[in-house]
Design a protein around this motif. Structure first.
Motif, PDB file in Angstrom:
ATOM      1  N   VAL B 117       0.850  -1.199   0.000  1.00 60.09           N
ATOM      2  CA  VAL B 117       0.000   0.000   0.000  1.00 60.09           C
ATOM      3  C   VAL B 117       0.881   1.242   0.000  1.00 60.09           C
ATOM      4  O   VAL B 117       1.791   1.360   0.824  1.00 60.09           O
ATOM      5  CB  VAL B 117      -0.920   0.031   1.251  1.00 60.09           C
ATOM      6  CG1 VAL B 117      -1.752   1.302   1.277  1.00 60.09           C
ATOM      7  CG2 VAL B 117      -1.823  -1.187   1.287  1.00 60.09           C
ATOM      8  N   ASP B 118       0.611   2.138  -0.940  1.00 58.28           N
ATOM      9  CA  ASP B 118       1.280   3.440  -0.908  1.00 58.28           C
ATOM     10  C   ASP B 118       0.493   4.345   0.020  1.00 58.28           C
ATOM     11  O   ASP B 118      -0.725   4.479  -0.138  1.00 58.28           O
ATOM     12  CB  ASP B 118       1.328   4.044  -2.314  1.00 58.28           C
ATOM     13  CG  ASP B 118       2.296   3.291  -3.198  1.00 58.28           C
ATOM     14  OD1 ASP B 118       3.452   3.137  -2.782  1.00 58.28           O
ATOM     15  OD2 ASP B 118       1.896   2.838  -4.281  1.00 58.28           O
ATOM     16  N   LEU B 119       1.182   4.932   0.965  1.00 57.41           N
ATOM     17  CA  LEU B 119       0.503   5.714   1.993  1.00 57.41           C
ATOM     18  C   LEU B 119       0.392   7.180   1.578  1.00 57.41           C
ATOM     19  O   LEU B 119       1.304   7.721   0.939  1.00 57.41           O
ATOM     20  CB  LEU B 119       1.273   5.610   3.315  1.00 57.41           C
ATOM     21  CG  LEU B 119       1.343   4.194   3.900  1.00 57.41           C
ATOM     22  CD1 LEU B 119       2.394   4.115   5.000  1.00 57.41           C
ATOM     23  CD2 LEU B 119      -0.016   3.769   4.433  1.00 57.41           C
ATOM     24  N   VAL B 120      -0.709   7.779   1.947  1.00 58.35           N
ATOM     25  CA  VAL B 120      -0.896   9.208   1.707  1.00 58.35           C
ATOM     26  C   VAL B 120      -0.185   9.954   2.822  1.00 58.35           C
ATOM     27  O   VAL B 120      -0.371   9.630   3.992  1.00 58.35           O
ATOM     28  CB  VAL B 120      -2.403   9.562   1.717  1.00 58.35           C
ATOM     29  CG1 VAL B 120      -2.610  11.069   1.677  1.00 58.35           C
ATOM     30  CG2 VAL B 120      -3.106   8.884   0.554  1.00 58.35           C
ATOM     31  N   GLU B 121       0.663  10.913   2.468  1.00 60.03           N
ATOM     32  CA  GLU B 121       1.331  11.688   3.502  1.00 60.03           C
ATOM     33  C   GLU B 121       1.114  13.179   3.249  1.00 60.03           C
ATOM     34  O   GLU B 121       1.042  13.614   2.106  1.00 60.03           O
ATOM     35  CB  GLU B 121       2.828  11.364   3.583  1.00 60.03           C
ATOM     36  CG  GLU B 121       3.648  11.741   2.381  1.00 60.03           C
ATOM     37  CD  GLU B 121       3.465  10.791   1.226  1.00 60.03           C
ATOM     38  OE1 GLU B 121       3.487  11.262   0.077  1.00 60.03           O
ATOM     39  OE2 GLU B 121       3.268   9.588   1.446  1.00 60.03           O
ATOM     40  N   GLY B 144      -5.221   5.585   4.674  1.00 58.03           N
ATOM     41  CA  GLY B 144      -6.174   6.543   5.204  1.00 58.03           C
ATOM     42  C   GLY B 144      -5.708   7.936   4.846  1.00 58.03           C
ATOM     43  O   GLY B 144      -4.720   8.103   4.121  1.00 58.03           O
ATOM     44  N   GLN B 145      -6.419   8.933   5.318  1.00 54.80           N
ATOM     45  CA  GLN B 145      -6.056  10.329   5.043  1.00 54.80           C
ATOM     46  C   GLN B 145      -5.639  10.961   6.363  1.00 54.80           C
ATOM     47  O   GLN B 145      -6.482  11.431   7.122  1.00 54.80           O
ATOM     48  CB  GLN B 145      -7.243  11.083   4.459  1.00 54.80           C
ATOM     49  CG  GLN B 145      -7.679  10.585   3.101  1.00 54.80           C
ATOM     50  CD  GLN B 145      -6.734  11.027   1.996  1.00 54.80           C
ATOM     51  OE1 GLN B 145      -5.932  11.941   2.189  1.00 54.80           O
ATOM     52  NE2 GLN B 145      -6.791  10.380   0.852  1.00 54.80           N
ATOM     53  N   PRO B 146      -4.341  10.960   6.665  1.00 56.11           N
ATOM     54  CA  PRO B 146      -3.930  11.510   7.958  1.00 56.11           C
ATOM     55  C   PRO B 146      -4.085  13.033   7.993  1.00 56.11           C
ATOM     56  O   PRO B 146      -4.041  13.686   6.957  1.00 56.11           O
ATOM     57  CB  PRO B 146      -2.448  11.112   8.027  1.00 56.11           C
ATOM     58  CG  PRO B 146      -2.021  11.010   6.604  1.00 56.11           C
ATOM     59  CD  PRO B 146      -3.220  10.549   5.827  1.00 56.11           C
TER      60      PRO B 146
END
Lengths: 188, 231
Positions: B117-121, B144-146
């Motif tokens: 999974v590529d994470l949203v940062e 998720g959307q941190p």
């Protein structure tokens, strides 16, 4: 019309789904292509997006949210693809669009615009995928900050600040490029 | 000298002056997928998470999930009553002695499933996570959307139930902007998670990352244990 197509496609009507695909595919491709700057990878992102839309459409409760949802899926797929396959979209060297033997005195407007496009292209490729996505949703899909927030499922303030930073980053890249060109001309 | 307005105009023009069209082969491939996977009736569709649902917009008490849940409970109660002879009035006569049901032999444990999974940062380096699921209970995972900054104190990792989708556990952890590749291991019993992050000696500004794990069955976050390990 679109609402009707979405409802029918959600129930499994293949003809309605095809009409929906033909209605939205070019718009989604424009977004994917701008983020990825590569036709083949944009094709992959759009194909992945439309397959997900077919598989998950019954879960979308409000058919009027179809556009926002499709933008969300294509943006996420494009950003993920950009991150997975290297830091820079398109990966390789930037092609200089102006031919080496161009006579800049003959058609200043045309050549000027080619140089200008080339500069923006280079600046845009230097941005992070998330920033490219925000700018694309703003300029290509014509979305405002609150609409971008809705599409990406992030707070409105975060969308606003990301759009601001992305625009600043692109401006900074263009300025740096212009300074580099000026230095090169002086030293030549 | 180039002004800001002029630069904005140039940027806006660059975005819109190129027309691109999706190749027909892409559309053909999508339509072929749709034909190969015709829609099947899904009785639980109203319980599944709306992909455009806003967090905290009613959660389980939103009208559709609530009605669906009431419906399911009613069916379960009615089914139980019929099977138990509750509606038959007189006490049931004793039936034949039940025969012993065969005991299921444990199947060999499945090979662990892996997911990337590529994470949203919000800021910092691009981050991703490789998940190894030994429990075979994980269906899928997405970023998720941190929010901006770091929000998790103590152990640095937090598990929570998604307020809308009972099948989803939201994992949030606080790291730094230079954290890049992570791993997450879910144990055989599906109750223990170990998240490993790289040791990053750079920028010390805290940054949240978030992962949404969708399981086959609803699970309480309090029944799970998570550990954050820095390598």
């Amino acid at each position: 019309l679109q609402r009707d197509l979405v409802e029918r496609a959600a129930r499994g009507d293949q003809e309605a789904f095809e009409a929906l695909v033909r209605l939205s595919a070019n718009r989604l491709f424009a977004i994917a292509y701008r983020i990825l700057r590569d036709h083949h990878r944009a094709e992959d992102a759009v194909q992945q997006t439309l397959v997900s839309i077919w598989d998950e459409l019954p879960r979308l409760r409000d058919p009027d949210r179809f556009d926002a949802w499709s933008y969300r899926v294509v943006t996420r797929n494009s950003v993920a693809l950009a991150k997975r396959e290297g830091r820079g979209p398109g990966g390789g060297a930037i092609v200089r669009l102006l031919p080496d033997d161009a006579d800049e005195s003959r058609a200043p407007d045309d050549i000027g615009s080619v140089v200008e496009r080339d500069q923006i292209e280079r600046g845009f490729r230097r941005l992070k995928p998330d920033h490219r996505a925000i700018l694309t949703l703003h300029h290509v899909a014509g979305l405002s900050s609150p609409e971008i927030a809705d599409v990406l499922g992030i707070p409105a303030g975060t969308a606003g600040s990301r759009l601001h930073y992305a625009t600043q980053a692109l401006r900074a890249a263009l300025d740096a490029d212009a300074r580099l060109d000026t230095t090169t001309e002086r030293s030549a | 000298m180039t002004t800001f307005d002029e630069t904005d105009r140039r940027i806006a023009a660059w975005f819109t002056d190129e027309t691109v069209r999706v190749p027909e082969r892409t559309i053909d491939a999508v339509l072929a997928h749709a034909r190969a996977h015709p829609r099947r009736r899904d009785p639980l569709v109203s319980l599944r998470r709306d992909p455009m649902a806003r967090p905290f917009s009613g959660g389980l008490f939103a009208p559709v999930p609530l009605l669906a849940a009431i419906g399911l409970i009613a069916v379960a109660v009615l089914g139980g009553a019929v099977v138990g002879g509750f509606l038959d009035g007189p006490a049931p006569t004793p039936g034949p002695v039940p025969t012993a049901t065969p005991i299921a032999t444990p199947s060999p444990s499945p090979s662990p499933r892996t997911l990337h999974v590529d994470l949203v940062e919000v800021a910092g380096e691009d981050a991703s996570i490789d998940i190894t699921d030994r429990s075979a209970s994980l269906v899928d995972a997405e970023s998720g959307q941190p929010a901006d900054g770091g929000s998790v104190g103590g152990s640095g990792i937090e598990l929570a139930n998604d307020p809308v989708d009972p099948l989803v556990i939201v994992v949030t952890w606080t790291g730094t902007p230079c954290d890049t590749t992570h791993t997450l291991e879910i144990s055989d019993d599906g109750r223990t998670m170990t998240l490993t992050r790289p040791r990053c000696e750079g920028d010390a500004i805290p940054r949240d990352l978030q992962l949404r794990l969708r399981f086959r069955e609803a699970i309480e976050s309090s029944a799970l244990a998570a550990t954050l390990v820095t390598e």
